[in-house]
Design a protein around this motif. Sequence first.
Motif, PDB file in Angstrom:
ATOM      1  N   ARG A   1      20.673 -11.622   4.999  1.00 49.65           N
ATOM      2  CA  ARG A   1      21.740 -12.132   4.131  1.00 49.65           C
ATOM      3  C   ARG A   1      22.346 -10.946   3.389  1.00 49.65           C
ATOM      4  NH1 ARG A   1      19.102 -17.406   1.123  1.00 49.65           N
ATOM      5  NH2 ARG A   1      18.551 -18.589   2.988  1.00 49.65           N
ATOM      6  N   GLN A   2      23.589 -10.623   3.711  1.00 53.83           N
ATOM      7  CA  GLN A   2      24.209  -9.422   3.144  1.00 53.83           C
ATOM      8  C   GLN A   2      25.303  -9.786   2.141  1.00 53.83           C
ATOM      9  OE1 GLN A   2      25.802  -6.737   6.081  1.00 53.83           O
ATOM     10  NE2 GLN A   2      25.886  -5.030   4.627  1.00 53.83           N
ATOM     11  N   SER A   3      25.264  -9.130   1.005  1.00 55.27           N
ATOM     12  CA  SER A   3      26.332  -9.249   0.014  1.00 55.27           C
ATOM     13  C   SER A   3      26.669  -7.846  -0.472  1.00 55.27           C
ATOM     14  CB  SER A   3      25.890 -10.134  -1.159  1.00 55.27           C
ATOM     15  OG  SER A   3      24.887  -9.474  -1.904  1.00 55.27           O
ATOM     16  N   ALA A   4      27.589  -7.748  -1.387  1.00 59.11           N
ATOM     17  CA  ALA A   4      27.984  -6.430  -1.902  1.00 59.11           C
ATOM     18  C   ALA A   4      26.836  -5.754  -2.644  1.00 59.11           C
ATOM     19  CB  ALA A   4      29.188  -6.559  -2.818  1.00 59.11           C
ATOM     20  N   ASP A   5      26.019  -6.564  -3.288  1.00 62.53           N
ATOM     21  CA  ASP A   5      24.949  -6.007  -4.123  1.00 62.53           C
ATOM     22  C   ASP A   5      23.616  -5.849  -3.414  1.00 62.53           C
ATOM     23  OD1 ASP A   5      26.718  -5.963  -6.230  1.00 62.53           O
ATOM     24  OD2 ASP A   5      26.135  -7.964  -6.913  1.00 62.53           O
ATOM     25  N   SER A   6      23.388  -6.683  -2.411  1.00 60.30           N
ATOM     26  CA  SER A   6      22.061  -6.657  -1.797  1.00 60.30           C
ATOM     27  C   SER A   6      22.106  -7.024  -0.319  1.00 60.30           C
ATOM     28  CB  SER A   6      21.122  -7.618  -2.534  1.00 60.30           C
ATOM     29  OG  SER A   6      21.512  -8.950  -2.289  1.00 60.30           O
ATOM     30  N   VAL A   7      21.103  -6.545   0.367  1.00 63.31           N
ATOM     31  CA  VAL A   7      20.845  -6.987   1.739  1.00 63.31           C
ATOM     32  C   VAL A   7      19.483  -7.671   1.702  1.00 63.31           C
ATOM     33  CG1 VAL A   7      20.495  -6.320   4.136  1.00 63.31           C
ATOM     34  CG2 VAL A   7      22.156  -5.080   2.730  1.00 63.31           C
ATOM     35  N   GLY A   8      19.493  -8.975   1.856  1.00 59.68           N
ATOM     36  CA  GLY A   8      18.239  -9.727   1.810  1.00 59.68           C
ATOM     37  C   GLY A   8      17.642  -9.876   3.199  1.00 59.68           C
ATOM     38  N   ILE A   9      16.354  -9.631   3.308  1.00 58.63           N
ATOM     39  CA  ILE A   9      15.643  -9.730   4.585  1.00 58.63           C
ATOM     40  C   ILE A   9      14.521 -10.754   4.433  1.00 58.63           C
ATOM     41  CG2 ILE A   9      14.295  -8.500   6.339  1.00 58.63           C
ATOM     42  CD1 ILE A   9      17.058  -7.341   6.122  1.00 58.63           C
ATOM     43  N   ARG A  10      14.495 -11.734   5.326  1.00 58.50           N
ATOM     44  CA  ARG A  10      13.384 -12.688   5.342  1.00 58.50           C
ATOM     45  C   ARG A  10      12.781 -12.682   6.739  1.00 58.50           C
ATOM     46  NH1 ARG A  10      12.802 -16.800   1.913  1.00 58.50           N
ATOM     47  NH2 ARG A  10      15.031 -17.001   1.570  1.00 58.50           N
ATOM     48  N   ILE A  11      11.525 -12.246   6.827  1.00 60.79           N
ATOM     49  CA  ILE A  11      10.856 -12.105   8.124  1.00 60.79           C
ATOM     50  C   ILE A  11       9.722 -13.111   8.202  1.00 60.79           C
ATOM     51  CG2 ILE A  11       9.590 -10.542   9.654  1.00 60.79           C
ATOM     52  CD1 ILE A  11      10.937  -8.230   8.083  1.00 60.79           C
ATOM     53  N   THR A  12       9.635 -13.806   9.323  1.00 61.77           N
ATOM     54  CA  THR A  12       8.505 -14.701   9.560  1.00 61.77           C
ATOM     55  C   THR A  12       7.791 -14.259  10.833  1.00 61.77           C
ATOM     56  OG1 THR A  12      10.018 -16.243  10.660  1.00 61.77           O
ATOM     57  CG2 THR A  12       9.438 -16.697   8.370  1.00 61.77           C
ATOM     58  N   VAL A  13       6.486 -14.502  10.859  1.00 62.56           N
ATOM     59  CA  VAL A  13       5.665 -14.094  12.002  1.00 62.56           C
ATOM     60  C   VAL A  13       4.808 -15.271  12.464  1.00 62.56           C
ATOM     61  CG1 VAL A  13       5.575 -11.719  11.176  1.00 62.56           C
ATOM     62  CG2 VAL A  13       3.741 -13.302  10.555  1.00 62.56           C
ATOM     63  N   ARG A  14       4.381 -15.188  13.714  1.00 69.14           N
ATOM     64  CA  ARG A  14       3.456 -16.202  14.236  1.00 69.14           C
ATOM     65  C   ARG A  14       2.039 -15.655  14.153  1.00 69.14           C
ATOM     66  NH1 ARG A  14       7.619 -16.253  17.831  1.00 69.14           N
ATOM     67  NH2 ARG A  14       8.852 -18.167  17.900  1.00 69.14           N
TER      68      ARG A  14
ATOM     69  N   PRO B   1       3.444 -10.295  22.247  1.00 71.70           N
ATOM     70  CA  PRO B   1       4.859  -9.982  22.077  1.00 71.70           C
ATOM     71  C   PRO B   1       5.629 -11.006  21.253  1.00 71.70           C
ATOM     72  CG  PRO B   1       4.411 -10.772  24.291  1.00 71.70           C
ATOM     73  CD  PRO B   1       3.091 -10.608  23.632  1.00 71.70           C
ATOM     74  N   ASP B   2       5.052 -12.200  21.065  1.00 72.62           N
ATOM     75  CA  ASP B   2       5.749 -13.241  20.304  1.00 72.62           C
ATOM     76  C   ASP B   2       5.336 -13.272  18.840  1.00 72.62           C
ATOM     77  OD1 ASP B   2       7.032 -14.039  22.623  1.00 72.62           O
ATOM     78  OD2 ASP B   2       5.390 -15.399  23.163  1.00 72.62           O
ATOM     79  N   ALA B   3       4.650 -12.226  18.379  1.00 71.35           N
ATOM     80  CA  ALA B   3       4.149 -12.241  17.003  1.00 71.35           C
ATOM     81  C   ALA B   3       5.285 -12.335  15.983  1.00 71.35           C
ATOM     82  CB  ALA B   3       3.303 -11.002  16.740  1.00 71.35           C
ATOM     83  N   LEU B   4       6.385 -11.693  16.271  1.00 71.25           N
ATOM     84  CA  LEU B   4       7.537 -11.760  15.360  1.00 71.25           C
ATOM     85  C   LEU B   4       8.309 -13.043  15.630  1.00 71.25           C
ATOM     86  CD1 LEU B   4       9.286 -10.424  13.185  1.00 71.25           C
ATOM     87  CD2 LEU B   4      10.544  -9.286  15.029  1.00 71.25           C
ATOM     88  N   ALA B   5       8.402 -13.898  14.606  1.00 74.57           N
ATOM     89  CA  ALA B   5       9.073 -15.191  14.793  1.00 74.57           C
ATOM     90  C   ALA B   5      10.572 -15.083  14.539  1.00 74.57           C
ATOM     91  CB  ALA B   5       8.449 -16.244  13.880  1.00 74.57           C
ATOM     92  N   ASP B   6      10.945 -14.514  13.388  1.00 73.79           N
ATOM     93  CA  ASP B   6      12.367 -14.502  13.049  1.00 73.79           C
ATOM     94  C   ASP B   6      12.658 -13.442  11.983  1.00 73.79           C
ATOM     95  OD1 ASP B   6      15.049 -15.571  13.207  1.00 73.79           O
ATOM     96  OD2 ASP B   6      14.701 -16.415  11.212  1.00 73.79           O
ATOM     97  N   VAL B   7      13.848 -12.860  12.071  1.00 79.62           N
ATOM     98  CA  VAL B   7      14.330 -11.953  11.030  1.00 79.62           C
ATOM     99  C   VAL B   7      15.686 -12.479  10.564  1.00 79.62           C
ATOM    100  CG1 VAL B   7      15.005  -9.609  10.423  1.00 79.62           C
ATOM    101  CG2 VAL B   7      13.159  -9.985  12.075  1.00 79.62           C
ATOM    102  N   GLU B   8      15.738 -12.899   9.308  1.00 79.95           N
ATOM    103  CA  GLU B   8      16.961 -13.441   8.733  1.00 79.95           C
ATOM    104  C   GLU B   8      17.565 -12.388   7.808  1.00 79.95           C
ATOM    105  OE1 GLU B   8      16.206 -16.910   6.408  1.00 79.95           O
ATOM    106  OE2 GLU B   8      18.111 -16.771   5.337  1.00 79.95           O
TER     107      GLU B   8
END
Lengths: 354, 139
Positions: free
Chosen positions: B77-90, B68-75
């Motif tokens: 970053r939202q702007s008018a032009d883009s929604v940035g997603i940065r995902i890290t896993v264990r 269940p801890d495989a997903l470390a973090d979901v970041e």
Amino acid sequence: MRLRDNTGETMVSRTRIARRILAGALLTAGLVAVPTTAGAAPAVPAAATPQSAATSLSPEAAALSADPNTALERFWTPERIAAAKPADRGVTPEEVRSTAQTSVLGALDVPGESPVVGGPGEATTFAGATGTSWPARHDWVSLTNGKVLFEDNGLWHCSGVVVSTEARNTVFTAGHCVHGGKGGTWHDQNWTFIPDYYYGDRPRGTWSARQLWALNGWINDSDNGYDVGAAVMHPLNGQQLMDVTGSQGIRLNGPATPSVWHFGFPLNSPFDGEDLITCDGATSRRFVITGDLKLACTMQGGASGGAWLADFNQSSGYTVSVNSYHVGDDLTQIYGPYFGDGAKNLYDSVRNLT
Amino acid sequence: MRRGTARLIAAGLAVLAAVPAGCSDGGHDGGQSTRVVPAPSVVLERAPAPTDRELVLRIGFSALSSGPDALADVEVRQSADSVGIRITVRERVPGDDEAVSNSAFTATETVRLDQPVGDATVVDLNRDPPAEIRALSGG
């Protein structure tokens, strides 16, 4: 290798032992022919013997339809596919040392069959070691190389290939995509093959397996050299799978280090598991002249069971291995079992199962 | 002579069976240590409508991740032009010589946005340069 020279046993020179090792390695690698002598039975190990298991629907899938294809088409919703888990088989150092299948049962080449609907591939350049998206859809290649899903204490991903058989219903894949290996069980629930898959699109339907096959070497010992499996598929809408998709050929006990094109659905970056990806290149052996086939290719997680096709002509080729594993953190090389006597026994066991 | 050839081959095979192939020391089976790495892959479960304030992501994991801890973090970053997603896993650190199966699994994660998606492009910040995250057709 240790040579003990302080015993009373007959001394054997290093040169002679080296020759014996080389002879055995060449034999294992399929580089030399075995002398046929009267009364000398070919030494095919028990590991090369296949076993099978009938598949079943999970209670959840069975509740969706009495027809297995319809049940699995409904069962594999995007949400369920998304919930899939890893097919990590916890390989031990002993298993890493495994060598290749023997090659004494004779060669067999069966060509692929063109699909009734679906043109030839359109690739005009070599893919190389960096996996690239196959440039065509609904073609011979896309129809015969599909995505594999199954359920076994979680929902799992693999790849597979339709190979030519008399029964016209056969998918080859990795052994660990049909059985958990040593100490494991059959992955016999909701085993599904989706040809021509692309970002959730399934234009040629969702096909369910009725029987799975793997080799003793994989089942009993998780031996990477025997990491090949097969699935016998149910008909769909009155047609066999090969009637719809055509097939790729299969080559058993062929050359030791063929050049191949590899196809599969990897999820490792920059891939996302939703698109058919290909690599191509020359193979070598993991341990120089023996061991599993080795290919410089970046297709890893999710590409397990994907075909390695020799003599590929942009449409069809001969399946000579399937994607099995990579080593440590090396993201540049992948390995697959040499299709020797084990694969031949497997093929002979399933080719007429209508 | 034929008997001798058979013995030679048998001896070769026997020695091969006794000697670790490639003289590999087998490395180790991977420790229990873990690491945090960029997610192997991500797609959108469905293409978001401009008014949507959430994204449903399908995240890919390697065979080295589990639990269940495989997903470390979901970041996000939202702007008018883009929604940035940065995902890290264990994931578990593999042994140097460990054969790691080329299988994979995926899991679904829903992320909330501060603002509706609008016309923004959803991009994977783990890629350099950031690459558009594709959506499933549903088929």
